[in-house]
Scaffold this motif. Structure first.
Motif, short mmCIF file in Angstrom:
data_model
loop_
_atom_site.label_atom_id
_atom_site.label_comp_id
_atom_site.label_asym_id
_atom_site.label_seq_id
_atom_site.Cartn_x
_atom_site.Cartn_y
_atom_site.Cartn_z
N ARG A 57 -1.71 -4.59 -9.63
CA ARG A 57 -0.92 -4.90 -8.44
C ARG A 57 -0.23 -6.25 -8.55
O ARG A 57 0.81 -6.48 -7.95
CB ARG A 57 -1.83 -4.89 -7.20
CG ARG A 57 -1.15 -5.50 -5.98
CD ARG A 57 -0.69 -4.48 -4.99
NE ARG A 57 0.44 -3.68 -5.25
CZ ARG A 57 1.70 -4.02 -4.98
NH1 ARG A 57 2.00 -5.22 -4.56
NH2 ARG A 57 2.67 -3.17 -5.16
N ASN A 88 1.31 4.07 -3.20
CA ASN A 88 0.98 5.49 -3.02
C ASN A 88 2.20 6.39 -3.17
O ASN A 88 2.06 7.54 -3.60
CB ASN A 88 0.29 5.69 -1.68
CG ASN A 88 -1.17 5.30 -1.73
OD1 ASN A 88 -2.04 6.08 -2.08
ND2 ASN A 88 -1.45 4.04 -1.40
N THR A 123 -6.13 1.03 -3.52
CA THR A 123 -4.87 0.37 -3.18
C THR A 123 -4.93 -0.32 -1.83
O THR A 123 -4.17 -1.26 -1.59
CB THR A 123 -3.70 1.36 -3.23
OG1 THR A 123 -4.02 2.54 -2.46
CG2 THR A 123 -3.39 1.77 -4.65
N VAL A 124 -5.80 0.12 -0.94
CA VAL A 124 -6.02 -0.63 0.30
C VAL A 124 -6.52 -2.03 -0.03
O VAL A 124 -6.01 -3.05 0.47
CB VAL A 124 -7.02 0.09 1.23
CG1 VAL A 124 -7.49 -0.85 2.34
CG2 VAL A 124 -6.41 1.34 1.84
N ALA A 138 -3.83 -4.12 -2.21
CA ALA A 138 -2.70 -4.57 -1.40
C ALA A 138 -3.10 -5.75 -0.52
O ALA A 138 -2.34 -6.71 -0.35
CB ALA A 138 -2.16 -3.43 -0.54
N PHE A 171 0.83 -1.21 0.00
CA PHE A 171 0.00 0.00 0.00
C PHE A 171 0.86 1.26 0.00
O PHE A 171 0.64 2.19 -0.79
CB PHE A 171 -0.92 -0.01 1.22
CG PHE A 171 -1.61 1.30 1.46
CD1 PHE A 171 -2.72 1.68 0.70
CD2 PHE A 171 -1.15 2.17 2.44
CE1 PHE A 171 -3.35 2.90 0.91
CE2 PHE A 171 -1.78 3.39 2.66
CZ PHE A 171 -2.87 3.75 1.89
#
Length: 216
Positions: free
Chosen positions: A116, A71, A143-144, A147, A67
């Motif tokens: 990802r 970012n 992305t939370v 991941a 994560f």
């Protein structure tokens, strides 16, 4: 061989291993040569039979690093664009940036989630999202989830294959890593074919396409 297995087992039980996992996953978010999958999958394979490191803690460390790395890549893209450094300007990366820009306009959620799982793909998508000013709050939320899914997938592969090699941690980790790499290649091939079947105006190799914007 026994000495190698003893060393792997001893190292896997050390607290610094989780810091190594976090660091590798973080750096891999914007620098693909760092092998975060190999580290996570290999340690999970050891955990399958040795119970160290704790699989849940390993998953959390990997997810947190992934994560953070994703970012950081987003922020780098927003600050520098996608052509600042030489490695960004090679043909393959520029094709990936161009494709990512087109796909972000059409299906951003699925793209960020799937990317990802592909080392170069995730870097291209994360940098492009920042360079094209994709809403950061929305990017954080995606992305939370990505991941968490990626870390669960990586640890799951390691646990699944590692349990077959209770007396040989090195072999278990090696087989698990090879399987993870092969799955990653399969995902990359599928995405490449999808890119190839996209309309010409969105294909990264379409003639006459301009490079993606160097700034936001």
């Amino acid at each position: 061989m026994q000495a190698i297995n003893d060393f792997i087992l001893a190292a896997a039980g050390q607290p610094w291993v989780l810091l190594l996992v976090f660091a590798c996953c973080l750096i891999d978010g914007f620098f693909p040569p760092v092998p975060s999958e190999s580290v996570v999958v290999g340690l999970a394979a050891v955990a399958a039979t040795a119970d160290v490191p704790n699989a849940l803690v390993l998953m959390l460390a990997a997810a947190a690093g992934a994560f953070a790395g994703d970012n950081i890549a987003y922020l780098i893209g927003r600050a520098t664009g996608t052509s600042r450094w030489a490695w960004m300007r090679n043909h393959r990366m520029q094709r990936a940036f161009l494709w990512a820009g087109g796909e972000l306009r059409k299906r951003p959620a699925s793209l960020i989630m799937v990317a990802r799982f592909v080392p170069i793909g995730r870097v291209a998508v994360n940098l492009t999202a920042g360079a094209t000013n994709y809403p950061h709050a929305r990017f954080v939320g995606l992305t939370v989830l990505s991941a968490a899914l990626w870390s669960g997938y990586s640890v799951g592969i390691g646990l699944f294959f590692g349990q077959w090699f209770e007396d040989n941690h090195l072999l278990g980790a090696t087989i698990a890593i090879i399987c993870a790499v092969l799955l990653g290649i399969a995902v990359d091939i599928v995405l490449s074919r999808l890119r190839g079947s996209s309309p010409a105006r969105l294909r990264p190799d379409a003639p006459g396409q301009a490079a993606p914007p160097a700034d936001g």
